[in-house]
Design a protein around this motif. Structure first.
Motif, PDB file in Angstrom:
ATOM      1  N   SER A  16       0.824  -1.211   0.000  1.00  0.00           N
ATOM      2  CA  SER A  16       0.000   0.000   0.000  1.00  0.00           C
ATOM      3  C   SER A  16       0.859   1.264   0.000  1.00  0.00           C
ATOM      4  O   SER A  16       0.577   2.226  -0.720  1.00  0.00           O
ATOM      5  N   ILE A  17       1.912   1.259   0.796  1.00  0.00           N
ATOM      6  CA  ILE A  17       2.824   2.419   0.844  1.00  0.00           C
ATOM      7  C   ILE A  17       3.443   2.657  -0.534  1.00  0.00           C
ATOM      8  O   ILE A  17       3.472   3.786  -1.032  1.00  0.00           O
ATOM      9  N   GLN A  18       3.934   1.590  -1.155  1.00  0.00           N
ATOM     10  CA  GLN A  18       4.559   1.727  -2.477  1.00  0.00           C
ATOM     11  C   GLN A  18       3.560   2.211  -3.521  1.00  0.00           C
ATOM     12  O   GLN A  18       3.891   3.061  -4.358  1.00  0.00           O
ATOM     13  N   GLU A  19       2.346   1.697  -3.471  1.00  0.00           N
ATOM     14  CA  GLU A  19       1.312   2.131  -4.415  1.00  0.00           C
ATOM     15  C   GLU A  19       0.942   3.595  -4.188  1.00  0.00           C
ATOM     16  O   GLU A  19       0.688   4.332  -5.148  1.00  0.00           O
ATOM     17  N   THR A  79       3.650   5.742  -5.674  1.00  0.00           N
ATOM     18  CA  THR A  79       3.513   5.705  -7.138  1.00  0.00           C
ATOM     19  C   THR A  79       2.394   6.642  -7.578  1.00  0.00           C
ATOM     20  O   THR A  79       2.536   7.378  -8.558  1.00  0.00           O
ATOM     21  N   ALA A  80       1.287   6.626  -6.853  1.00  0.00           N
ATOM     22  CA  ALA A  80       0.163   7.522  -7.172  1.00  0.00           C
ATOM     23  C   ALA A  80       0.555   8.974  -6.981  1.00  0.00           C
ATOM     24  O   ALA A  80       0.198   9.834  -7.798  1.00  0.00           O
ATOM     25  N   ILE A  81       1.307   9.263  -5.926  1.00  0.00           N
ATOM     26  CA  ILE A  81       1.768  10.641  -5.694  1.00  0.00           C
ATOM     27  C   ILE A  81       2.604  11.110  -6.872  1.00  0.00           C
ATOM     28  O   ILE A  81       2.413  12.217  -7.375  1.00  0.00           O
ATOM     29  N   ASP A  82       3.541  10.257  -7.320  1.00  0.00           N
ATOM     30  CA  ASP A  82       4.380  10.614  -8.472  1.00  0.00           C
ATOM     31  C   ASP A  82       3.524  10.847  -9.717  1.00  0.00           C
ATOM     32  O   ASP A  82       3.745  11.794 -10.467  1.00  0.00           O
ATOM     33  N   ARG A  83       2.525   9.978  -9.931  1.00  0.00           N
ATOM     34  CA  ARG A  83       1.651  10.116 -11.104  1.00  0.00           C
ATOM     35  C   ARG A  83       0.878  11.435 -11.033  1.00  0.00           C
ATOM     36  O   ARG A  83       0.774  12.161 -12.015  1.00  0.00           O
ATOM     37  N   PHE A  84       0.356  11.771  -9.857  1.00  0.00           N
ATOM     38  CA  PHE A  84      -0.392  13.019  -9.717  1.00  0.00           C
ATOM     39  C   PHE A  84       0.519  14.236  -9.826  1.00  0.00           C
ATOM     40  O   PHE A  84       0.096  15.292 -10.279  1.00  0.00           O
ATOM     41  N   GLU A  85       1.782  14.068  -9.430  1.00  0.00           N
ATOM     42  CA  GLU A  85       2.731  15.169  -9.580  1.00  0.00           C
ATOM     43  C   GLU A  85       2.921  15.490 -11.059  1.00  0.00           C
ATOM     44  O   GLU A  85       2.918  16.653 -11.452  1.00  0.00           O
ATOM     45  N   TRP A  86       3.021  14.445 -11.893  1.00  0.00           N
ATOM     46  CA  TRP A  86       3.152  14.679 -13.341  1.00  0.00           C
ATOM     47  C   TRP A  86       1.873  15.293 -13.903  1.00  0.00           C
ATOM     48  O   TRP A  86       1.925  16.137 -14.803  1.00  0.00           O
ATOM     49  N   GLN A  87       0.727  14.895 -13.380  1.00  0.00           N
ATOM     50  CA  GLN A  87      -0.539  15.503 -13.815  1.00  0.00           C
ATOM     51  C   GLN A  87      -0.532  16.988 -13.463  1.00  0.00           C
ATOM     52  O   GLN A  87      -0.944  17.827 -14.271  1.00  0.00           O
ATOM     53  N   ALA A  88      -0.064  17.323 -12.276  1.00  0.00           N
ATOM     54  CA  ALA A  88       0.014  18.728 -11.858  1.00  0.00           C
ATOM     55  C   ALA A  88       0.948  19.508 -12.775  1.00  0.00           C
ATOM     56  O   ALA A  88       0.669  20.661 -13.107  1.00  0.00           O
ATOM     57  N   VAL A  89       2.031  18.883 -13.218  1.00  0.00           N
ATOM     58  CA  VAL A  89       2.968  19.555 -14.130  1.00  0.00           C
ATOM     59  C   VAL A  89       2.258  19.928 -15.427  1.00  0.00           C
ATOM     60  O   VAL A  89       2.418  21.041 -15.935  1.00  0.00           O
TER      61      VAL A  89
END
Length: 168
Positions: free
Chosen positions: A35-38, A41-51
């Motif tokens: 769960s922590i790793q997922e 991963t979601a945080i990184d994905r949303f960071e790219w969405q924010a970019v």
């Protein structure tokens, strides 16, 4: 007089609980670790969405509608909780790196990994070479792997120490 052995039901119950706890702990660890790793991963994905959204804000100058004079002012005021203009520049730099390496960009999972590669962005072939070197040694490279690869392709000169001039 005969000696009679009486089993201790409390001790066997305690042993059963301890064994059960070990099994539950291993199960809980695996679930929680996954769960922590997922989540990261979601945080990184949303960071790219924010970019992508930040780029839209900047390119269409939508910040002007709110009365901001420029993009930097918008970032400092509206995005200060996320690092303001400095952090936004880091994220935009990472986006440049990922765009410049093309299909290899999928191996760069977050801004921290892209940061050491940013100095190579104006030389796309060297940038791609650095990413390929990082991937050769580790199929899931981290920030230090990308930094080491960038230094292999284009070694960095050591920084000169600044001298303080005493007013005296």
């Amino acid at each position: 007089m005969s000696t009679q052995t009486i089993s201790n039901p409390l001790a066997s119950c305690t042993n059963l609980i301890a064994e059960s706890s070990k099994q539950t702990s291993a199960f809980d660890y695996n679930n929680l670790n996954t769960s922590i790793q997922e989540t990261f991963t979601a945080i990184d994905r949303f960071e790219w969405q924010a970019v992508d959204e930040i780029l839209q804000m900047r390119e269409q100058q939508l910040y002007l509608q709110a009365g901001y004079k420029n993009f930097e002012e918008y970032c400092q005021r509206e995005l200060c909780a996320w690092g303001g203009y400095r952090r936004i520049n880091q994220l935009l730099g990472a986006k440049k790196v990922i765009d410049a390496v093309g299909e290899l960009g999928g191996h760069i999972k977050n801004e921290r990994q892209a940061r050491p590669l940013l100095r190579l962005v104006k030389e796309p072939e060297k940038l791609k070479q650095a990413v390929a070197i990082a991937l050769k040694d580790n199929p899931s490279p981290g920030e230090s792997d990308f930094a080491a690869a960038a230094n292999i392709v284009v070694p960095q000169l050591p920084r000169k120490k600044r001298r303080c001039i005493n007013a005296g």
